[in-house]
Write a protein that holds these residues in place. Structure first.
Motif, PDB file in Angstrom:
ATOM      1  N   ALA A 102    -123.602 -46.448  78.315  1.00  0.00           N
ATOM      2  CA  ALA A 102    -124.600 -47.368  78.853  1.00  0.00           C
ATOM      3  C   ALA A 102    -126.019 -46.888  78.565  1.00  0.00           C
ATOM      4  CB  ALA A 102    -124.400 -47.533  80.352  1.00  0.00           C
ATOM      5  N   LEU A 103    -126.189 -45.578  78.448  1.00  0.00           N
ATOM      6  CA  LEU A 103    -127.513 -45.015  78.170  1.00  0.00           C
ATOM      7  C   LEU A 103    -127.801 -44.922  76.679  1.00  0.00           C
ATOM      8  CD1 LEU A 103    -127.465 -42.196  80.865  1.00  0.00           C
ATOM      9  CD2 LEU A 103    -129.095 -44.103  80.762  1.00  0.00           C
ATOM     10  N   ARG A 104    -126.804 -44.563  75.881  1.00  0.00           N
ATOM     11  CA  ARG A 104    -127.059 -44.307  74.459  1.00  0.00           C
ATOM     12  C   ARG A 104    -126.653 -45.447  73.542  1.00  0.00           C
ATOM     13  NH1 ARG A 104    -124.920 -40.449  71.583  1.00  0.00           N
ATOM     14  NH2 ARG A 104    -122.937 -40.445  72.707  1.00  0.00           N
ATOM     15  N   ALA A 105    -125.781 -46.340  73.997  1.00  0.00           N
ATOM     16  CA  ALA A 105    -125.348 -47.466  73.160  1.00  0.00           C
ATOM     17  C   ALA A 105    -125.225 -48.733  74.004  1.00  0.00           C
ATOM     18  CB  ALA A 105    -124.023 -47.131  72.484  1.00  0.00           C
ATOM     19  N   PRO A 106    -126.284 -49.121  74.713  1.00  0.00           N
ATOM     20  CA  PRO A 106    -126.184 -50.271  75.617  1.00  0.00           C
ATOM     21  C   PRO A 106    -125.889 -51.584  74.896  1.00  0.00           C
ATOM     22  CG  PRO A 106    -128.472 -49.586  75.361  1.00  0.00           C
ATOM     23  CD  PRO A 106    -127.631 -48.520  74.721  1.00  0.00           C
ATOM     24  N   HIS A 107    -126.230 -51.658  73.601  1.00  0.00           N
ATOM     25  CA  HIS A 107    -125.968 -52.875  72.842  1.00  0.00           C
ATOM     26  C   HIS A 107    -124.479 -53.076  72.578  1.00  0.00           C
ATOM     27  CE1 HIS A 107    -126.224 -49.520  70.072  1.00  0.00           C
ATOM     28  NE2 HIS A 107    -125.565 -50.218  69.173  1.00  0.00           N
ATOM     29  N   ARG A 108    -123.686 -52.015  72.782  1.00  0.00           N
ATOM     30  CA  ARG A 108    -122.245 -52.129  72.547  1.00  0.00           C
ATOM     31  C   ARG A 108    -121.478 -52.534  73.808  1.00  0.00           C
ATOM     32  NH1 ARG A 108    -120.708 -48.975  67.906  1.00  0.00           N
ATOM     33  NH2 ARG A 108    -118.638 -49.913  68.210  1.00  0.00           N
ATOM     34  N   VAL A 109    -122.044 -52.278  74.993  1.00  0.00           N
ATOM     35  CA  VAL A 109    -121.310 -52.444  76.250  1.00  0.00           C
ATOM     36  C   VAL A 109    -121.770 -53.715  76.961  1.00  0.00           C
ATOM     37  CG1 VAL A 109    -120.639 -51.368  78.412  1.00  0.00           C
ATOM     38  CG2 VAL A 109    -121.182 -49.927  76.436  1.00  0.00           C
ATOM     39  N   ALA A 110    -120.836 -54.662  77.148  1.00  0.00           N
ATOM     40  CA  ALA A 110    -121.173 -55.922  77.811  1.00  0.00           C
ATOM     41  C   ALA A 110    -121.199 -55.777  79.319  1.00  0.00           C
ATOM     42  CB  ALA A 110    -120.168 -56.999  77.407  1.00  0.00           C
ATOM     43  N   SER A 111    -120.266 -55.018  79.872  1.00  0.00           N
ATOM     44  CA  SER A 111    -120.191 -54.821  81.314  1.00  0.00           C
ATOM     45  C   SER A 111    -119.445 -53.528  81.573  1.00  0.00           C
ATOM     46  CB  SER A 111    -119.483 -56.001  81.980  1.00  0.00           C
ATOM     47  OG  SER A 111    -119.602 -55.925  83.386  1.00  0.00           O
ATOM     48  N   LEU A 112    -119.663 -52.968  82.767  1.00  0.00           N
ATOM     49  CA  LEU A 112    -119.230 -51.606  83.041  1.00  0.00           C
ATOM     50  C   LEU A 112    -118.552 -51.528  84.404  1.00  0.00           C
ATOM     51  CD1 LEU A 112    -119.599 -48.644  81.910  1.00  0.00           C
ATOM     52  CD2 LEU A 112    -121.750 -48.586  83.187  1.00  0.00           C
TER      53      LEU A 112
END
Length: 415
Positions: A102-112
């Motif tokens: 979520a910090l280093r690749a936020p563009h990859r993660v839609a929801s957590l």
């Protein structure tokens, strides 16, 4: 399951090829099977990708040095199977990976979804001592402690077969990878970065979790802008195993409105033989020009080797800080950090010098450090024996008592 090169992870895919992707990460000492009871419901709407930690569940025993490195291996794995954007759910160490992504690749993660997670897991000293115990005694102490840490007493009494399954997961984990994971968690701390996370997050915790409980969960919710808390009654650390229906319902509800756009069909080809490049952050101590001040690097290394408690006490005992600054900058930032000798060798040299000088208090501190640097109790005894020939038998006899006491303190598993 697939064969994996060293820069990727062992993984399993369940669900329709055309469904959006949900990635699931597991806790230290467990395998992807900890999510088995969630899979039938989740795969109705999701293509679920589960991965094993290195050395867990028969995965290749290639240790990782940090949570960020584990995150990079996961991204390389997802790149290899054509996954660009995904939902992510992780438990404990798997939750740490989610925070890192979520910090280093936020563009990859839609929801957590963060299950039994924390922005910092205990203290660095606790995890480094756990590594010392595993190197000395193997994983049996961790296996014996797992039921009490992972499950409520009511569940453990009612479900002995599941408890035995959990114990066997720990016993079959590679000890070197387990120890490396402890070191990675010792260095994990994103408390000051939580306000940078903008991804919608579900923070899920068992009401009886004594490892990363409701207090840690509330810290995550307070720090992450778009986060909500769910406390699962009657569950401890492995809530997905202990209360599977409740956890599944919470995950389904959270991810229902956050399906990532997955144009095209996900395929799972064999992983490539050549590594998939993953962006690496620039080293923290890299400066535009000039030689960096070695103090910060020295302080970090000193904490890694001697432990936070020792360093904090040393700094507190120095009224104006001048001596501790000298030691940190030159002994640790200039000498210990040099690449000419590894840490094990530097520990051997340091112990020998301290035995020769009769510095018992420092010898105790550096015996602890040597255990953290990977020396075994047997090797420590050999060092004292060898030093006795060259430094004198009285010095070695005193040193042997100090070393024996520290080894007993550091390698005795918790009751």
């Amino acid at each position: 399951m697939s064969e994996t090169p060293t820069n990727t992870l062992q993984y399993r895919v369940d669900g329709r090829d055309d469904a959006p992707v949900l990635v699931m990460g597991s806790s230290l000492g467990t395998t992807w099977h900890m999510w088995d009871r969630q899979i039938p419901e989740l795969t109705r709407d999701w293509r679920v990708v589960r991965f094993d930690l290195p050395g867990h569940g028969g995965a290749p025993a290639v240790p990782f040095t940090s949570v960020a490195e584990l995150g990079d291996r996961l991204l390389a794995t997802l790149d290899a199977i054509g996954v660009q954007r995904f939902g992510y759910a992780g438990c404990s160490l798997g939750g740490a990976v989610g925070l890192d992504l979520a910090l280093r690749a936020p563009h990859r993660v839609a929801s957590l979804a963060l299950v039994a997670a924390s922005p910092r897991f205990g203290s660095a000293d606790e995890f480094r001592q756990r590594g010392v115990i595993v190197r000395t005694n193997g994983l049996e102490p961790m296996a014996r402690a797992a039921p009490e840490q992972w499950f409520t007493s009511v569940f453990a009494g009612a479900q002995p077969a599941i408890v035995d399954w959990a114990v066997q997961m720990v016993r079959t984990t590679d000890p070197v990878c387990y120890t490396a994971a402890c070191e990675a968690l010792a260095g994990f701390d994103v408390r000051e970065a939580l306000d940078r996370i903008t991804i919608p997050a579900l923070v899920l915790v068992g009401s009886e979790d004594q490892v990363t409980g409701p207090a840690e969960a509330r810290t995550l919710v307070a720090g992450i802008a778009d986060a909500r808390l769910a406390v699962v009654p009657g569950a401890s650390h492995l809530a997905p195993v202990e209360q599977p229906a409740a956890v599944t319902d919470l995950l389904l509800d959270h991810f229902a409105g956050a399906a990532p756009d997955t144009s095209g069909t996900l395929t799972v080809p064999p992983l490539p033989a050549t590594p998939v490049p993953v962006a690496q952050p620039a080293p923290a101590d890299e400066v535009a020009a000039g030689r960096p001040d070695p103090y910060d690097k020295g302080l970090g290394l000193r904490r890694e080797v001697l432990g936070d408690a020792h360093v904090d006490q040393a700094l507190a005992d120095d009224p104006d800080g001048a001596f501790q600054e000298l030691v940190t900058r030159y002994a640790w930032g200039e000498v210990w950090s040099r690449e000419g000798l590894d840490r094990r060798t530097r520990s051997v040299v340091t112990l020998t010098a301290l035995i020769a000088g009769g510095h018992r208090e420092a010898l105790a501190d550096h015996t602890r450090a040597a255990l953290r640097n990977g020396l075994s109790p047997e090797e420590l005894r050999e060092i004292v024996l060898h030093a006795g020939v060259y430094c004198g038998f009285p010095a070695a006899e005193s040193a042997l008592r100090v070393v024996a006491r520290v080894v007993a303190e550091e390698t005795t598993p918790p009751a």
